[in-house]
Design a protein around this motif. Structure first.
Motif, mmCIF file in Angstrom:
data_model
loop_
_atom_site.group_PDB
_atom_site.id
_atom_site.type_symbol
_atom_site.label_atom_id
_atom_site.label_comp_id
_atom_site.label_asym_id
_atom_site.label_seq_id
_atom_site.Cartn_x
_atom_site.Cartn_y
_atom_site.Cartn_z
ATOM 1 N N ALA A 25 -28.976 36.530 -40.405
ATOM 2 C CA ALA A 25 -28.675 35.120 -40.642
ATOM 3 C C ALA A 25 -29.731 34.575 -41.581
ATOM 4 C CB ALA A 25 -28.689 34.347 -39.326
ATOM 5 N N SER A 26 -29.299 34.058 -42.683
ATOM 6 C CA SER A 26 -30.209 33.511 -43.673
ATOM 7 C C SER A 26 -29.724 32.109 -44.043
ATOM 8 C CB SER A 26 -30.247 34.416 -44.908
ATOM 9 O OG SER A 26 -31.197 33.955 -45.833
ATOM 10 N N GLY A 31 -23.788 33.983 -47.615
ATOM 11 C CA GLY A 31 -23.046 35.116 -48.162
ATOM 12 C C GLY A 31 -23.698 36.469 -47.952
ATOM 13 N N VAL A 32 -24.849 36.503 -47.243
ATOM 14 C CA VAL A 32 -25.501 37.791 -47.018
ATOM 15 C C VAL A 32 -24.694 38.599 -45.992
ATOM 16 C CG1 VAL A 32 -27.809 36.967 -47.630
ATOM 17 C CG2 VAL A 32 -27.037 36.819 -45.258
ATOM 18 N N PRO A 33 -24.825 39.935 -46.009
ATOM 19 C CA PRO A 33 -24.080 40.763 -45.053
ATOM 20 C C PRO A 33 -24.381 40.401 -43.598
ATOM 21 C CG PRO A 33 -24.955 42.113 -46.807
ATOM 22 C CD PRO A 33 -25.565 40.748 -46.965
ATOM 23 N N ASP A 34 -23.430 40.722 -42.707
ATOM 24 C CA ASP A 34 -23.520 40.379 -41.284
ATOM 25 C C ASP A 34 -24.683 41.042 -40.561
ATOM 26 O OD1 ASP A 34 -21.116 38.877 -41.194
ATOM 27 O OD2 ASP A 34 -19.957 40.712 -41.030
ATOM 28 N N ARG A 35 -24.888 42.313 -40.836
ATOM 29 C CA ARG A 35 -25.809 43.117 -40.039
ATOM 30 C C ARG A 35 -26.802 43.886 -40.890
ATOM 31 N NH1 ARG A 35 -25.588 42.095 -34.499
ATOM 32 N NH2 ARG A 35 -23.513 41.318 -34.078
ATOM 33 N N ILE A 36 -27.986 44.075 -40.322
ATOM 34 C CA ILE A 36 -28.990 44.974 -40.874
ATOM 35 C C ILE A 36 -29.127 46.106 -39.874
ATOM 36 C CG2 ILE A 36 -31.391 45.292 -41.545
ATOM 37 C CD1 ILE A 36 -31.497 42.305 -42.164
ATOM 38 N N LYS A 61 -19.513 38.706 -52.382
ATOM 39 C CA LYS A 61 -19.508 39.716 -53.442
ATOM 40 C C LYS A 61 -20.769 39.614 -54.293
ATOM 41 C CE LYS A 61 -14.475 39.915 -53.789
ATOM 42 N NZ LYS A 61 -13.301 39.581 -54.604
ATOM 43 N N ILE A 62 -21.179 38.407 -54.595
ATOM 44 C CA ILE A 62 -22.396 38.194 -55.392
ATOM 45 C C ILE A 62 -23.624 38.710 -54.646
ATOM 46 C CG2 ILE A 62 -23.953 36.395 -56.279
ATOM 47 C CD1 ILE A 62 -21.355 34.782 -56.967
ATOM 48 N N GLN A 63 -23.737 38.379 -53.366
ATOM 49 C CA GLN A 63 -24.897 38.812 -52.579
ATOM 50 C C GLN A 63 -24.935 40.336 -52.434
ATOM 51 O OE1 GLN A 63 -27.344 37.075 -52.065
ATOM 52 N NE2 GLN A 63 -26.755 34.970 -51.676
ATOM 53 N N ILE A 64 -23.785 40.941 -52.234
ATOM 54 C CA ILE A 64 -23.720 42.403 -52.113
ATOM 55 C C ILE A 64 -24.182 43.052 -53.417
ATOM 56 C CG2 ILE A 64 -22.098 44.349 -51.958
ATOM 57 C CD1 ILE A 64 -20.601 42.619 -49.810
ATOM 58 N N GLU A 65 -23.718 42.539 -54.536
ATOM 59 C CA GLU A 65 -24.132 43.096 -55.831
ATOM 60 C C GLU A 65 -25.630 42.908 -56.076
ATOM 61 O OE1 GLU A 65 -22.485 45.214 -57.765
ATOM 62 O OE2 GLU A 65 -21.018 45.057 -56.153
ATOM 63 N N LYS A 66 -26.195 41.781 -55.659
ATOM 64 C CA LYS A 66 -27.640 41.563 -55.790
ATOM 65 C C LYS A 66 -28.420 42.602 -54.995
ATOM 66 C CE LYS A 66 -27.956 36.579 -56.617
ATOM 67 N NZ LYS A 66 -28.452 35.306 -56.061
ATOM 68 N N LEU A 67 -27.997 42.832 -53.760
ATOM 69 C CA LEU A 67 -28.685 43.826 -52.925
ATOM 70 C C LEU A 67 -28.574 45.220 -53.542
ATOM 71 C CD1 LEU A 67 -27.623 42.561 -49.395
ATOM 72 C CD2 LEU A 67 -29.968 42.687 -50.260
ATOM 73 N N ARG A 68 -27.409 45.570 -54.013
ATOM 74 C CA ARG A 68 -27.217 46.886 -54.636
ATOM 75 C C ARG A 68 -28.041 47.026 -55.914
ATOM 76 N NH1 ARG A 68 -20.735 47.355 -53.377
ATOM 77 N NH2 ARG A 68 -20.991 48.192 -51.254
ATOM 78 N N ALA A 69 -28.174 45.939 -56.653
ATOM 79 C CA ALA A 69 -28.984 45.963 -57.876
ATOM 80 C C ALA A 69 -30.454 46.241 -57.555
ATOM 81 C CB ALA A 69 -28.851 44.636 -58.626
#
Length: 94
Positions: A25-26, A31-36, A61-69
């Protein structure tokens, strides 16, 4: 099956395999993923859980791409079957 139920089964199954599973939770960053997921070898995985018919929002989608980057492993799992496959294959990510 509701997303909440999928999350509960996901958490329980991975904890049984020795992983730490946190709800991500942020409040200031939507838009961050549900779980770590943190494996017993220290690998960190980000997981977005959806129902079988769930759809990622534009912000997700934007947050997922940021993390992958940044070289992070991010998974989007749809429904209980994909959760079970992920849990069964967690050794691939240790």
């Amino acid at each position: 099956m509701l997303e909440k139920e999928i999350e509960r089964k996901f958490k329980k199954a991975l904890e049984a395999k020795g992983c730490l599973v946190y709800k991500f939770a942020s409040p200031n960053c939507r838009g961050v993923p549900d779980r770590i997921v943190i494996t017993d070898t220290g690998k960190v995985l980000f997981v977005e859980l959806k129902t079988e018919k769930g759809v990622l929002s534009k912000l997700q989608k934007i947050q997922i791409e940021k993390l992958r980057a940044f070289g992070q492993k991010v998974f989007v799992l749809y429904g209980l079957q994909e959760v079970e496959e992920f849990v069964n294959n967690i050794d691939d990510w240790r």
